[in-house]
Structure formats: structure tokens, C-alpha cells
Design an enzyme around this catalytic site. Structure first.
Site, PDB file in Angstrom:
ATOM      1  CB  ILE A 163      -1.014  -0.181   1.236  1.00 52.37           C
ATOM      2  CG1 ILE A 163      -2.049   0.939   1.053  1.00 52.37           C
ATOM      3  CG2 ILE A 163      -0.302   0.287   2.419  1.00 52.37           C
ATOM      4  CD1 ILE A 163      -3.533   0.756   1.807  1.00 52.37           C
ATOM      5  CG  ASN A 185      -1.448   2.016  18.039  1.00 54.47           C
ATOM      6  OD1 ASN A 185      -1.988   2.848  18.785  1.00 54.47           O
ATOM      7  ND2 ASN A 185      -0.592   1.231  18.475  1.00 54.47           N
ATOM      8  N   GLY A 236       2.511  -3.487  11.350  1.00 51.27           N
ATOM      9  CA  GLY A 236       1.791  -3.853   9.948  1.00 51.27           C
ATOM     10  C   GLY A 236       1.538  -2.699   9.006  1.00 51.27           C
ATOM     11  CB  VAL A 237      -1.201  -1.291   7.145  1.00 50.20           C
ATOM     12  CG1 VAL A 237      -1.502  -0.083   6.374  1.00 50.20           C
ATOM     13  CG2 VAL A 237      -1.322  -2.614   6.410  1.00 50.20           C
ATOM     14  CG  ASP A 238       0.064   2.681  12.589  1.00 52.67           C
ATOM     15  OD1 ASP A 238       0.058   3.679  11.790  1.00 52.67           O
ATOM     16  OD2 ASP A 238      -0.040   2.525  13.493  1.00 52.67           O
ATOM     17  CB  SER A 285      -9.672  -4.981  12.272  1.00 52.33           C
ATOM     18  OG  SER A 285      -9.787  -3.752  12.707  1.00 52.33           O
ATOM     19  N   GLY A 291      -5.087  -8.131  10.119  1.00 54.90           N
ATOM     20  CA  GLY A 291      -3.662  -8.446  10.608  1.00 54.90           C
ATOM     21  C   GLY A 291      -3.641  -8.547  12.186  1.00 54.90           C
ATOM     22  CE1 TYR A 307      -4.321  -3.662  16.725  1.00 54.40           C
ATOM     23  CE2 TYR A 307      -6.270  -2.108  16.001  1.00 54.40           C
ATOM     24  CZ  TYR A 307      -4.849  -2.328  16.554  1.00 54.40           C
ATOM     25  OH  TYR A 307      -4.551  -1.328  17.021  1.00 54.40           O
TER      26      TYR A 307
END
Length: 184
Positions: free
Chosen positions: A10, A23, A31-33, A121, A123, A125
Site C-alpha cells: 500500500i 493504532n 503492520g500497515v501502520d 483489523s 492483521g 488485530y
């Protein structure tokens, strides 16, 4: 508004807005964050810190979304949304759906024509991927229908493409099934 699926990273998408599965602290994470904060550079974190100091002293509420600069990403904005942690004891589906609705609402306010979305969510989460895909696709399709109705009633919108960017083949396959099941 068309919905597309891409398997990839992404942080490399050339779009107007990239959605971050953030987060709630807005200060980065895994992860993505973490990937968005690393690739986007310090400008994103600086704006997130300002948001924490002004509008969100307790963090971004789950299901809400807020925009910042995209820093060094090939996008104009990052739209941060705080997804819910999956629970087997409590149905949090409405919160997950809200993440997508709120992200698209913010994208519309910004005038974004293209938006890249992750599997919020799904991943760390712990949301089951097939269910996360179903909620994401049905929510985005419903939001697209609402936008088309708004355009017909003379409310202008720039949103042309919502692109789900899915990091792994199994997540991409789950989203492809959900999109097919939703008739698209």
C-alpha cells in the site's frame, strides 16, 4: 465509483489518499501502520502528534478517521482509521464497517478521486480474513451507492476508484471472493 483489488504494498500506491489501519495512538505501530510511518517519513508522525495534542488527546476513537499529509509516500494524504480488535465475545462489526465509511467520508471531504484501502483489523488485530473482507466490500459498495445517489441529487463527489491493496495472496483471494459474492 469502481472497486478494484491489488495484491501489493500500500505504501507504493500512486493514489490521492492511502488509508492507514492505524493504532489509536496515531503514533505508529506494526503492520500497515508501521510501514506507512516508515515509508512516509517524519512529516506524518509530526502531524499525528499535533492531532494528539489538539483534537485527540486520548487517541483516535475506534471506527473514526482523520487525515494527515502523506509525507514521502506517492499520495497526497494518509487517512488514519483505528480498527477494532476482533472479539469472540462482542460483535464489533459495526465498528469495522465504520472505519471504511469514515475513511471514505474523509476522502470525499478532501476531494480525493482515488483511495487505497488495506484490510483493516485483519492483521495483528485478529479479525478473521473472510469476515473482514465481507464487511469491507459490502460497506464500500454501500458507500459507493450512496455517492451515486448524492451525485444524482447534485452533490458533487470526486471519488472514482477505491482500491483494496492486499499484502498477501490469501487476503487478496478472500477479498476477491467477497467482491464476487457482493455482485461485483
Amino acid at each position: 465509483m469502481r472497486i478494484t483489488l491489488v495484491q501489493g504494498d500500500i505504501t507504493k500506491q500512486r493514489v490521492d489518499a492511502v488509508v492507514n489501519a492505524a493504532n489509536p495512538s496515531l503514533l505508529g505501530g506494526g503492520g500497515v501502520d508501521g510501514a506507512i510511518h516508515r515509508r512516509g517519513g517524519p512529516a506524518i508522525l509530526a502531524e499525528c502528534r499535533r492531532l494528539r495534542a489538539t483534537h485527540y488527546p486520548d487517541g483516535l476513537p475506534v471506527g473514526r478517521a482523520v487525515a494527515t499529509t502523506a509525507g514521502e509516500l506517492p499520495a497526497r494524504w494518509v487517512i488514519h482509521t483505528a480498527g477494532p480488535v476482533h472479539s469472540t465475545r462482542e460483535d464489533r462489526s459495526a465498528l469495522l464497517a465504520s472505519c471504511y465509511r469514515e475513511a471514505l467520508r474523509v476522502a470525499g471531504e478532501l476531494g480525493a478521486a482515488t483511495v487505497a484501502l488495506p484490510a483493516v483489523s485483519a492483521g495483528i488485530y485478529g479479525w478473521p480474513v473472510d469476515d473482514a473482507a465481507r464487511i469491507a466490500v459490502t460497506t464500500v459498495r454501500a458507500a459507493g451507492a450512496e455517492l451515486e445517489t448524492a451525485v444524482e441529487t447534485a452533490v458533487e463527489t470526486a471519488l472514482e476508484e477505491v482500491r483494496f491493496v492486499l499484502f498477501t495472496a490469501d487476503v487478496h483471494a478472500a477479498f476477491a471472493r467477497a467482491l464476487k459474492d457482493a455482485g461485483g
